[in-house]
Scaffold this active site. Structure first.
Site, PDB file in Angstrom:
ATOM      1  N   LEU A  54       0.868  -1.181   0.000  1.00 40.03           N
ATOM      2  CA  LEU A  54       0.000   0.000   0.000  1.00 40.03           C
ATOM      3  C   LEU A  54       0.901   1.225   0.000  1.00 40.03           C
ATOM      4  CD1 LEU A  54      -2.573  -0.934   2.831  1.00 40.03           C
ATOM      5  CD2 LEU A  54      -2.942  -1.119   0.365  1.00 40.03           C
ATOM      6  N   ASP A  55       0.439   2.319  -0.607  1.00 46.39           N
ATOM      7  CA  ASP A  55       1.185   3.576  -0.539  1.00 46.39           C
ATOM      8  C   ASP A  55       1.357   3.965   0.916  1.00 46.39           C
ATOM      9  OD1 ASP A  55       1.050   3.648  -3.275  1.00 46.39           O
ATOM     10  OD2 ASP A  55      -0.456   5.232  -3.393  1.00 46.39           O
ATOM     11  N   ARG A  56       2.411   4.744   1.183  1.00 48.24           N
ATOM     12  CA  ARG A  56       2.700   5.174   2.553  1.00 48.24           C
ATOM     13  C   ARG A  56       1.481   5.822   3.242  1.00 48.24           C
ATOM     14  NH1 ARG A  56       7.319   8.185   4.827  1.00 48.24           N
ATOM     15  NH2 ARG A  56       8.209   8.298   2.745  1.00 48.24           N
ATOM     16  N   THR A  58      -1.693   5.625   2.448  1.00 43.33           N
ATOM     17  CA  THR A  58      -2.906   4.804   2.452  1.00 43.33           C
ATOM     18  C   THR A  58      -2.895   3.879   3.667  1.00 43.33           C
ATOM     19  OG1 THR A  58      -2.946   4.852   0.037  1.00 43.33           O
ATOM     20  CG2 THR A  58      -4.276   3.144   1.099  1.00 43.33           C
ATOM     21  N   ARG A 154      -5.981   6.737  -7.278  1.00 41.58           N
ATOM     22  CA  ARG A 154      -5.658   8.168  -7.291  1.00 41.58           C
ATOM     23  C   ARG A 154      -5.641   8.726  -8.716  1.00 41.58           C
ATOM     24  NH1 ARG A 154      -0.191   8.296  -4.003  1.00 41.58           N
ATOM     25  NH2 ARG A 154      -0.380  10.539  -4.356  1.00 41.58           N
TER      26      ARG A 154
END
Length: 239
Positions: A54-56, A58, A154
């Site tokens: 997961l993105d940082r 998120t 996004r």
């Protein structure tokens, strides 16, 4: 970040599922200056294998394997799209269509490294969305992603003109304050300036459905973190 504060959703001998807090890296980055979730888990377990990330910013549900066989099996399940992945996000504005499938290829921007764009040379990317609540200035949306492209939700939401709140790369990046949607908002006496309710990308990996090597079916959910819940509470109050 301490081990004790990690919220474990499910665990057995083969894998562990965590509700990742926002602001924590899933895996070490190139610089390696910051601790990552994987490193925290490695301190506790002998072996930990990355299945997905997961993105940082998120938050939400993420799986790590504990042995090479499970790692291979689950990685393949993600690649073959047999894993169902659901997210919830707060986006800017009111979406004209309450349910839609966005099918638009995603490629890396050749000028800005790490930034993704919609482009014909990109990889196939499909996102379903459904509006759960419409607050006018913002909307709570559920997403199901059928592909796992970098920054997929996004980029797709920017593409349809309703980026995720607080997204500096694909939106305006402005932190959300109560005064931005509540009329006659006044600072309390001990406040010098208004603090934002949400200052990171409003995206949460909410649910995963998958089957393990033994054929056991899992349907796991992760509770939304405080910052997003607080914003939704204020939006509902002022709706």
């Amino acid at each position: 970040m301490v081990k004790a504060s990690l919220e474990i959703i499910a665990e057995n001998d083969h894998f562990i599922v965590i509700n990742k807090p926002p602001g924590l890296l899933s895996i070490p980055d190139r610089e390696g200056k910051e601790i990552s979730l994987k490193e925290i888990l490695q301190q506790k377990y002998d072996q930990i294998f990355t299945v997905h990330r997961l993105d940082r910013e998120t938050s939400g549900i993420i799986v790590f394997a504990k042995d090479p066989e499970t790692h291979k099996f689950l990685s393949q399940a993600f690649e073959e799209r047999t894993v169902e992945k659901y997210y919830q996000g707060i986006v800017v504005g009111t979406l004209p269509e309450k349910q839609k499938t966005i099918d638009a290829p995603i490629a890396e921007n050749t000028v800005k490294r790490g930034v993704m764009i919609i482009h014909q040379r990109g990889k196939h990317a499909v996102t379903d969305y459904e509006v759960l609540e419409d607050f006018g200035k913002f909307s709570l949306v559920q997403f199901r992603i059928h592909t796992g492209r970098t920054h997929q939700i996004r980029v797709h939401m920017q593409y349809v003109g309703h980026p995720l709140v607080c997204d500096e790369v694909y939106g305006d990046g402005i932190p959300v304050k109560i005064s931005s949607f509540k009329r006659n908002y006044k600072l309390s006496k001990n406040e010098e300036e208004e603090k934002p309710i949400l200052s990171r990308i409003g995206l949460h990996a909410q649910r995963l459905r998958f089957t393990d090597m033994e054929g056991n079916a899992y349907d796991l959910t992760a509770e939304m973190p405080k910052d997003m819940r607080a914003l939704l509470q204020q939006l509902r109050k002022n709706a």
